[in-house]
Design an enzyme around this catalytic site. Structure first.
Site, PDB file in Angstrom:
ATOM      1  N   HIS A 182       9.767  14.974   9.940  1.00  0.00           N
ATOM      2  CA  HIS A 182      10.899  15.010   9.019  1.00  0.00           C
ATOM      3  C   HIS A 182      10.512  14.844   7.556  1.00  0.00           C
ATOM      4  CE1 HIS A 182      13.988  13.794  12.342  1.00  0.00           C
ATOM      5  NE2 HIS A 182      13.280  14.862  12.653  1.00  0.00           N
ATOM      6  N   GLU A 194       0.822  -1.199   0.000  1.00  0.00           N
ATOM      7  CA  GLU A 194       0.000   0.000   0.000  1.00  0.00           C
ATOM      8  C   GLU A 194       0.864   1.260   0.000  1.00  0.00           C
ATOM      9  OE1 GLU A 194      -2.137  -3.499   0.954  1.00  0.00           O
ATOM     10  OE2 GLU A 194      -0.408  -2.696   2.022  1.00  0.00           O
TER      11      GLU A 194
END
Length: 142
Positions: A98, A71
């Protein structure tokens, strides 16, 4: 927040639980399927989530499967999507801080439902840090 969600058969149960969790917390959820635990091919349900995020039709997306790997790969094939495969709280936090992950992938066979819901909440609550991370994301987009 407007959130698209999609899964294959192996992520269906968590998709339904996460969908209800999001709705109960005031989010607008767009369910891209599947609608049962009957075996299906995951790209049919993951790509529409990623495309909705990339087009700006939704703010973020959540995709689910057995491991979450396929996925995540499928979602990341769509330009403009940054899908983080999340398996614990720290992976969700760092995916946002991040990587500015606008999609997350969760594997139903890998973690508990309780952990999946924690991951979703952390991912929703965590802001992108920017700074040095922004330049790295820009390099990905080039």
């Amino acid at each position: 927040m407007k959130i698209a969600i999609g899964s294959d058969h192996a992520g269906f149960r968590y998709k339904e639980a996460i969908k209800q969790y999001l709705i109960s917390h005031g989010h607008d959820v767009i369910d891209k399927g599947t609608d049962s635990e009957a075996s299906v091919d995951y790209p049919r349900f993951i790509r529409p989530v990623a495309e909705a995020v990339a087009a700006g039709a939704v703010d973020r997306g959540i995709v689910l499967g057995g491991s979450g790997n396929g996925e995540a790969i499928a979602a990341n094939r769509v330009k403009g999507v940054r899908c983080a495969l999340c398996w614990n709280e720290e992976s969700a936090r760092l995916g946002r801080q991040h990587n500015d992950a606008n999609v997350i992938s969760i594997g139903e066979r890998m973690i508990s439902e309780e952990m999946a819901l924690k991951i979703v909440q952390i991912w929703l609550d965590t802001p992108f840090e920017g700074g040095r991370h922004l330049a790295r994301i820009q390099q990905l987009d080039e």
